[in-house]
Design an enzyme around this catalytic site. Structure first.
Site, PDB file in Angstrom:
ATOM      1  N   SER A   1       0.819  -1.211   0.000  1.00 43.36           N
ATOM      2  CA  SER A   1       0.000   0.000   0.000  1.00 43.36           C
ATOM      3  C   SER A   1       0.854   1.263   0.000  1.00 43.36           C
ATOM      4  O   SER A   1       1.964   1.280   0.552  1.00 43.36           O
ATOM      5  CB  SER A   1      -0.894  -0.007   1.249  1.00 43.36           C
ATOM      6  OG  SER A   1      -1.481   1.243   1.474  1.00 43.36           O
TER       7      SER A   1
ATOM      8  N   TYR B   1      -2.201  -0.117  10.130  1.00 46.68           N
ATOM      9  CA  TYR B   1      -2.416  -0.767   8.826  1.00 46.68           C
ATOM     10  C   TYR B   1      -1.164  -0.622   7.961  1.00 46.68           C
ATOM     11  O   TYR B   1      -0.634  -1.605   7.427  1.00 46.68           O
ATOM     12  CB  TYR B   1      -3.628  -0.158   8.125  1.00 46.68           C
ATOM     13  CG  TYR B   1      -3.739  -0.537   6.665  1.00 46.68           C
ATOM     14  CD1 TYR B   1      -4.152  -1.808   6.286  1.00 46.68           C
ATOM     15  CD2 TYR B   1      -3.394   0.370   5.653  1.00 46.68           C
ATOM     16  CE1 TYR B   1      -4.238  -2.166   4.945  1.00 46.68           C
ATOM     17  CE2 TYR B   1      -3.477   0.024   4.315  1.00 46.68           C
ATOM     18  CZ  TYR B   1      -3.896  -1.242   3.967  1.00 46.68           C
ATOM     19  OH  TYR B   1      -3.968  -1.609   2.639  1.00 46.68           O
TER      20      TYR B   1
END
Length: 321
Positions: free
Chosen positions: A130, A155
């Site tokens: 990501s 995350y």
């Protein structure tokens, strides 16, 4: 060629599975169908694949990757040659409330798959990372060699940790690995917790949009078909080592401009509540695709205007609005 796609009922996993079976490539899909967001949407994605004209190339198993024994019992019978690991606990703000879910789903699950990969001589392990790993960098566009030691959320930390674990396994066990850093993915069949989806829903329902940093955020929105093309090119490319690529649109826009595009397509004004900067939110994402362009021939094709138009058409068709 048998390709394992984890998170096959998820947004990107569904679109990748669809592309692969259209290319007549065998896909073995795994997903635990958790309730982080609509289970119905996940099941509808799987049913779409099962009804596809090339459905004979797709098989699906509901399975929790945290259970290593069940995972190995299932995969040992399948002759897997490639793994595309897209399953993860998604979401930025949710990681503030429930970090353990990210530890278990983004780290333990990855470890179980890495162990399977090293014990079964997998040809290529592709990991969905990501843009969150970049944190609040002040230099743009983001390049793969930039400092990624300070993600803003747990995350992002689990994605960065995943890259590091895979680099070590690649080095120790000669496992070919590619990590793909996706930039703000959107499009048909998207995730309800992401901005374009949730803002569309709220505008149609006359609810206020919570817009952080007083709307001054900039995002490199990337259409899902372009993301999937990047993964596909990665599958086609022979890899004998460890690589990282950005997969983005390379044309970031201001959040307020994105909202304006939604208003124009929905023919409806948004109600906006400006909020101060949230500590999990990056102010800017901006991909440099130069490495992916050079080595994967990756070139995004869908601009934000057409992408939003496509998404809203799907949204109205799916929800009957």
């Amino acid at each position: 060629m048998n390709i394992l796609v984890t998170g096959a009922a998820g947004f990107i996993g569904f679109h990748l599975s669809k592309k692969l079976i259209e290319k007549k490539i065998n896909v073995i899909g795994i997903d635990n169908l958790n309730n982080y967001y609509s289970v119905k949407l996940k099941k509808d994605r799987i049913n779409f694949l099962k009804k596809h004209k090339n459905s004979k190339y797709f098989s699906f198993k509901k399975l929790d990757l945290r259970n290593e024994k069940l995972l190995n019992n299932f995969l040992n019978k399948k002759k897997i040659s490639y793994i595309v690991h897209l399953a993860a606990q998604a979401g930025i703000r949710y990681s503030l409330k429930n970090p353990r879910s990210y530890l278990e789903n983004n780290i333990i699950c990855l470890f179980n798959l890495m162990e399977f990969a090293r014990n079964n001589k997998i040809k290529h392990f592709i990991f969905g990372s990501s843009s969150s790993v970049y944190g609040n960098l002040n230099i743009a566009p983001f390049k793969e060699g930039f400092d990624t030691s300070s993600p803003l959320q747990f995350y992002g930390s689990t994605k960065k940790a995943g890259e590091v674990f895979l680099k070590t396994y690649s080095h120790l066990y000669n496992l070919p690995v590619t990590c793909l850093r996706f930039f703000t993915v959107y499009g048909p069949w998207g995730r309800p917790d992401m901005a374009i989806f949730s803002f569309t829903k709220k505008i149609l329902e006359n609810k206020s949009l919570d817009v952080f940093n007083k709307g001054r955020m900039i995002r490199d929105f990337t259409y899902v078909d372009d993301i999937v093309e990047g993964i596909y090119q990665c599958i086609l490319k022979k890899n004998n080592k460890f690589e990282i690529y950005n997969i983005g649109n390379q044309n970031p826009i201001k959040l307020m401009n994105m909202i304006k595009l939604l208003e124009n397509n929905l023919n409806k004004k948004a109600k906006i509540e400006f909020k101060s900067q949230h500590k999990t939110e990056m102010k800017l994402t901006h991909s440099s695709n130069s490495k992916a362009y050079k080595e994967l021939s990756y070139k995004p094709k869908v601009n934000i205007k057409n992408g939003i138009k496509n998404f809203i058409k799907w949204y109205k068709d799916y929800y009957g609005k």
